[in-house]
Design a protein around this motif. Sequence first.
Motif, PDB file in Angstrom:
ATOM      1  N   GLN A 403       0.826  -1.202   0.000  1.00 21.44           N
ATOM      2  CA  GLN A 403       0.000   0.000   0.000  1.00 21.44           C
ATOM      3  C   GLN A 403       0.859   1.251   0.000  1.00 21.44           C
ATOM      4  OE1 GLN A 403      -2.613  -0.288   3.356  1.00 21.44           O
ATOM      5  NE2 GLN A 403      -3.972  -1.788   2.396  1.00 21.44           N
ATOM      6  N   VAL A 404       1.933   1.241   0.800  1.00 17.67           N
ATOM      7  CA  VAL A 404       2.821   2.402   0.820  1.00 17.67           C
ATOM      8  C   VAL A 404       3.466   2.615  -0.540  1.00 17.67           C
ATOM      9  CG1 VAL A 404       4.946   3.299   1.828  1.00 17.67           C
ATOM     10  CG2 VAL A 404       3.240   2.236   3.292  1.00 17.67           C
ATOM     11  N   LEU A 405       3.912   1.520  -1.175  1.00 19.40           N
ATOM     12  CA  LEU A 405       4.522   1.645  -2.501  1.00 19.40           C
ATOM     13  C   LEU A 405       3.519   2.153  -3.522  1.00 19.40           C
ATOM     14  CD1 LEU A 405       6.696  -1.595  -2.666  1.00 19.40           C
ATOM     15  CD2 LEU A 405       7.512   0.746  -2.538  1.00 19.40           C
ATOM     16  N   THR A 406       2.276   1.674  -3.445  1.00 21.12           N
ATOM     17  CA  THR A 406       1.249   2.152  -4.371  1.00 21.12           C
ATOM     18  C   THR A 406       1.002   3.640  -4.189  1.00 21.12           C
ATOM     19  OG1 THR A 406       0.227  -0.037  -4.298  1.00 21.12           O
ATOM     20  CG2 THR A 406      -1.093   1.766  -5.183  1.00 21.12           C
ATOM     21  N   LEU A 407       0.907   4.070  -2.932  1.00 22.97           N
ATOM     22  CA  LEU A 407       0.711   5.498  -2.674  1.00 22.97           C
ATOM     23  C   LEU A 407       1.889   6.322  -3.179  1.00 22.97           C
ATOM     24  CD1 LEU A 407      -0.804   5.388   0.932  1.00 22.97           C
ATOM     25  CD2 LEU A 407      -2.003   5.891  -1.207  1.00 22.97           C
ATOM     26  N   CYS A 559      12.570  15.634 -13.528  1.00 25.49           N
ATOM     27  CA  CYS A 559      11.572  14.789 -14.184  1.00 25.49           C
ATOM     28  C   CYS A 559      12.178  13.433 -14.544  1.00 25.49           C
ATOM     29  CB  CYS A 559      11.029  15.508 -15.418  1.00 25.49           C
ATOM     30  SG  CYS A 559       9.672  14.642 -16.238  1.00 25.49           S
ATOM     31  N   GLY A 560      13.429  13.470 -15.048  1.00 27.09           N
ATOM     32  CA  GLY A 560      14.088  12.198 -15.358  1.00 27.09           C
ATOM     33  C   GLY A 560      14.327  11.362 -14.112  1.00 27.09           C
ATOM     34  N   GLN A 561      14.755  12.038 -13.020  1.00 26.16           N
ATOM     35  CA  GLN A 561      14.950  11.300 -11.770  1.00 26.16           C
ATOM     36  C   GLN A 561      13.652  10.685 -11.276  1.00 26.16           C
ATOM     37  OE1 GLN A 561      16.739  14.066  -9.066  1.00 26.16           O
ATOM     38  NE2 GLN A 561      18.693  14.143 -10.153  1.00 26.16           N
ATOM     39  N   LEU A 562      12.563  11.455 -11.360  1.00 30.96           N
ATOM     40  CA  LEU A 562      11.271  10.930 -10.922  1.00 30.96           C
ATOM     41  C   LEU A 562      10.836   9.745 -11.786  1.00 30.96           C
ATOM     42  CD1 LEU A 562       9.359  14.228 -10.109  1.00 30.96           C
ATOM     43  CD2 LEU A 562      10.185  12.517  -8.504  1.00 30.96           C
ATOM     44  N   ARG A 563      11.125   9.838 -13.094  1.00 32.86           N
ATOM     45  CA  ARG A 563      10.779   8.692 -13.952  1.00 32.86           C
ATOM     46  C   ARG A 563      11.585   7.454 -13.542  1.00 32.86           C
ATOM     47  NH1 ARG A 563      11.080  12.719 -18.187  1.00 32.86           N
ATOM     48  NH2 ARG A 563       8.982  13.321 -18.882  1.00 32.86           N
ATOM     49  N   ASP A 564      12.899   7.678 -13.257  1.00 31.30           N
ATOM     50  CA  ASP A 564      13.714   6.538 -12.811  1.00 31.30           C
ATOM     51  C   ASP A 564      13.209   5.970 -11.486  1.00 31.30           C
ATOM     52  OD1 ASP A 564      15.257   6.975 -15.044  1.00 31.30           O
ATOM     53  OD2 ASP A 564      16.773   8.166 -13.980  1.00 31.30           O
ATOM     54  N   GLU A 565      12.870   6.879 -10.557  1.00 30.26           N
ATOM     55  CA  GLU A 565      12.355   6.419  -9.259  1.00 30.26           C
ATOM     56  C   GLU A 565      11.038   5.686  -9.429  1.00 30.26           C
ATOM     57  OE1 GLU A 565      11.452   8.248  -4.800  1.00 30.26           O
ATOM     58  OE2 GLU A 565      12.135   9.530  -6.449  1.00 30.26           O
ATOM     59  N   ASN A 566      10.219   6.196 -10.348  1.00 31.42           N
ATOM     60  CA  ASN A 566       8.934   5.528 -10.607  1.00 31.42           C
ATOM     61  C   ASN A 566       9.154   4.118 -11.141  1.00 31.42           C
ATOM     62  OD1 ASN A 566       6.256   5.035 -10.964  1.00 31.42           O
ATOM     63  ND2 ASN A 566       5.994   6.372 -12.732  1.00 31.42           N
ATOM     64  N   SER A 567      10.121   3.985 -12.036  1.00 31.48           N
ATOM     65  CA  SER A 567      10.392   2.651 -12.576  1.00 31.48           C
ATOM     66  C   SER A 567      10.956   1.723 -11.499  1.00 31.48           C
ATOM     67  CB  SER A 567      11.381   2.763 -13.741  1.00 31.48           C
ATOM     68  OG  SER A 567      12.607   3.320 -13.302  1.00 31.48           O
ATOM     69  N   SER A 568      11.848   2.277 -10.622  1.00 32.96           N
ATOM     70  CA  SER A 568      12.385   1.444  -9.536  1.00 32.96           C
ATOM     71  C   SER A 568      11.299   1.040  -8.561  1.00 32.96           C
ATOM     72  CB  SER A 568      13.493   2.198  -8.810  1.00 32.96           C
ATOM     73  OG  SER A 568      12.970   3.350  -8.187  1.00 32.96           O
ATOM     74  N   LEU A 569      10.373   1.964  -8.287  1.00 34.22           N
ATOM     75  CA  LEU A 569       9.257   1.624  -7.397  1.00 34.22           C
ATOM     76  C   LEU A 569       8.369   0.559  -8.029  1.00 34.22           C
ATOM     77  CD1 LEU A 569       8.243   5.118  -6.001  1.00 34.22           C
ATOM     78  CD2 LEU A 569       9.300   3.242  -4.754  1.00 34.22           C
ATOM     79  N   ALA A 570       8.186   0.667  -9.335  1.00 36.24           N
ATOM     80  CA  ALA A 570       7.383  -0.354 -10.004  1.00 36.24           C
ATOM     81  C   ALA A 570       8.065  -1.726  -9.918  1.00 36.24           C
ATOM     82  CB  ALA A 570       7.163   0.048 -11.460  1.00 36.24           C
ATOM     83  N   GLN A 571       9.407  -1.717 -10.085  1.00 39.27           N
ATOM     84  CA  GLN A 571      10.134  -2.984  -9.940  1.00 39.27           C
ATOM     85  C   GLN A 571      10.028  -3.528  -8.516  1.00 39.27           C
ATOM     86  OE1 GLN A 571      14.116  -2.226 -11.217  1.00 39.27           O
ATOM     87  NE2 GLN A 571      13.579  -1.884 -13.359  1.00 39.27           N
ATOM     88  N   THR A 572      10.161  -2.618  -7.529  1.00 41.79           N
ATOM     89  CA  THR A 572      10.024  -3.054  -6.130  1.00 41.79           C
ATOM     90  C   THR A 572       8.650  -3.620  -5.858  1.00 41.79           C
ATOM     91  OG1 THR A 572      11.560  -1.295  -5.517  1.00 41.79           O
ATOM     92  CG2 THR A 572      10.304  -2.313  -3.740  1.00 41.79           C
ATOM     93  N   LEU A 573       7.626  -2.968  -6.435  1.00 39.50           N
ATOM     94  CA  LEU A 573       6.260  -3.458  -6.251  1.00 39.50           C
ATOM     95  C   LEU A 573       6.089  -4.843  -6.862  1.00 39.50           C
ATOM     96  CD1 LEU A 573       3.398  -2.907  -5.282  1.00 39.50           C
ATOM     97  CD2 LEU A 573       2.946  -1.774  -7.463  1.00 39.50           C
ATOM     98  N   SER A 574       6.682  -5.028  -8.043  1.00 37.52           N
ATOM     99  CA  SER A 574       6.573  -6.348  -8.664  1.00 37.52           C
ATOM    100  C   SER A 574       7.303  -7.400  -7.839  1.00 37.52           C
ATOM    101  CB  SER A 574       7.158  -6.302 -10.083  1.00 37.52           C
ATOM    102  OG  SER A 574       8.538  -5.982 -10.048  1.00 37.52           O
ATOM    103  N   LEU A 575       8.496  -7.032  -7.293  1.00 37.61           N
ATOM    104  CA  LEU A 575       9.207  -7.972  -6.435  1.00 37.61           C
ATOM    105  C   LEU A 575       8.413  -8.291  -5.171  1.00 37.61           C
ATOM    106  CD1 LEU A 575      12.861  -6.582  -6.710  1.00 37.61           C
ATOM    107  CD2 LEU A 575      11.937  -8.632  -7.792  1.00 37.61           C
ATOM    108  N   SER A 576       7.772  -7.256  -4.595  1.00 37.96           N
ATOM    109  CA  SER A 576       6.964  -7.505  -3.399  1.00 37.96           C
ATOM    110  C   SER A 576       5.785  -8.405  -3.710  1.00 37.96           C
ATOM    111  CB  SER A 576       6.477  -6.177  -2.824  1.00 37.96           C
ATOM    112  OG  SER A 576       5.600  -5.533  -3.736  1.00 37.96           O
ATOM    113  N   LYS A 577       5.214  -8.247  -4.909  1.00 40.95           N
ATOM    114  CA  LYS A 577       4.135  -9.144  -5.297  1.00 40.95           C
ATOM    115  C   LYS A 577       4.639 -10.585  -5.395  1.00 40.95           C
ATOM    116  CE  LYS A 577       1.379  -5.711  -7.834  1.00 40.95           C
ATOM    117  NZ  LYS A 577       0.860  -5.302  -9.147  1.00 40.95           N
TER     118      LYS A 577
END
Length: 644
Positions: A403-407, A559-577
Amino acid sequence: MEKIAVAVRFRPSIAEETSDRQWRIDDNRISLHKPLGTPISGVSFAFDHVFEESSTNSSIYDILIKSIIHAAIEGFNGTAFAYGQTSSGKTFTMNGSQVDPGIIPQAVRDIFYTTHMIKNREFLIRVSYMEIYNEEINDLLSLVNQKLPIHESLERGVYVAGLREEIVNNADQVLDLIKLGEANRHVGETNMNVRSSRSHTIFRMVIESSAKDSISSCDNSNADAIRVSVLNLVDLAGSERIAKTGAGGVRLKEGKHINKSLMILGNVINKLSENGKQRAHIPYRDSKLTRILQPALGGNAKTSIICTVAPEEVHIEETKGTLQFASRAKRITNCAQVNEILTDTALLKRQKQEIEELCRKLQGHHSEVLEQVILKQRNDMHKSELEREKLATELEEERKSRQVLTLRIEEQQKRIACLNELLSSNQASCFVHEIFHSDSVSEEMHSKNCMSENNIFATPTFKAMPDHFVMKRPNHSKEHDSRPLPVNFTNIANEDLWEQLNDGFTTDLDALQMTPNIKYGAVDSNNTSIGTDLQERTTMERSQVEELKEQYAILERKCGQLRDENSSLAQTLSLSKQDAVLLRAEKEELMRELEYERLKMKDLKAGIRSFSLAFAERECLLNSLYSTSKAMIENYSSPRFSDG
């Protein structure tokens, strides 16, 4: 409501020394005296009990701790801990030696002796052993369980998640577990102690009991009443002064954590000793030690504190601090009550329902083997239950982290959208700003042209250049010659005079003076100032444009950093799943193993039942054989056989 019982114990002096000041004990009062016996004002303390240097652990246990142990057997929570500076005898008081056992071994033997003497109740005892080392909770009975978290629930209160608990049925088994925990405890050598405790240890016993006749009773209220009490026996690490211990490196870090946790414990004791109306927030959560001992400090528990002190003069300041701590703790009141659980959450009742029939079938036959089987089944079921709770806790934490990662992903997406809008608005503002800048330049140039024409007094027009304007003719107007001002202004030909002359008026034309031309010095100075202002404004606008470009580049990088962070968060979310899927699979595997164990238990019950039936049949056969043999013997011994 009852106050915490506080006692002070003086350890024997290590070396003979001539001191200017010494502590004196008068019944339950301690005071500091000068060499001639004169008491020092303000250094006198009174406690519930004061034990001299010749006192033994057995006497301390009988006077101070034994009542808490018996209360714990009756269903009250209990806590006993030793507090004091390093090398003052805390660990000896709690653990003791072979000749003089400490409080913990005596409490263990007393608990099992007392429970065996109580015939109308059935007891289930489980133990755990933990340490707090550098503000991290470690399991001393299992090296795998390290850095354990603290949780709180309505049913269990404050507890340590993932801590290993062993179900025990005799004192020797508990003492073996204590030896295992002591071997895993962190200890080290300092200038003041060869074997100095570098962590706080908490030995916990959970005692569950229920009435034996409640099993066969039809009254559900009596059958559900189960007493559950928690007994904490705590050995605190001692406070240290670096100048005396000579600690450095790892020992220095350990000493800092020890002193910090003891300072927070002192703050909690200080807050609890205040009046109820003046009491402020109690910082239980500032330390893991005070968090675990929260029920024992001003809560639902019977508590005793043993403060150990050193009699030497070199330790007078540390002893005075310990006595002040004990004086504040003496003012704390607890409200202890019997803990009865009327639900099906108690472990004793759940296990009793599983093994009740087995105990009834095999009572009196192979009792030792039966006890071992029952104990093994209880431990296996308890471990499976702990694993289930641990998996449930991990799943809940994983759900919260998802939930925290989704937020966070949603927030990052919103920030990216805002940055994109901001970038687009900045580009539009830059374009409008450049247009405005070109229009302002053209307006200033046009006003300058208007002022440089023949009609210098005309109002300048700031009308923008037309869109079809291509090129402007350069202005090379020269400064007009200026004549000296006339002395007599009455002979100056003005507009009225020229109109009169046109109407036929006659005058002396030789006497007239021409209207002097006005110098353009002021106008030229104005033009110069306007040009300077225009240049400054142009420079300012250029600098602003450069700043906007820099801001645009910074926003692009963000903006580029946020895109990279967004992609890393998406990867973390997939790993958590993926981890959640694995945890679910492990949970299902454990549930299958638990079901398999239950089937084995069922098969064991069936085997015991068949064994009982076979035993009964064999007993009947033996009885019949015995009867037949007896009849045959009687027949052979009858008179008619003897006559023949």
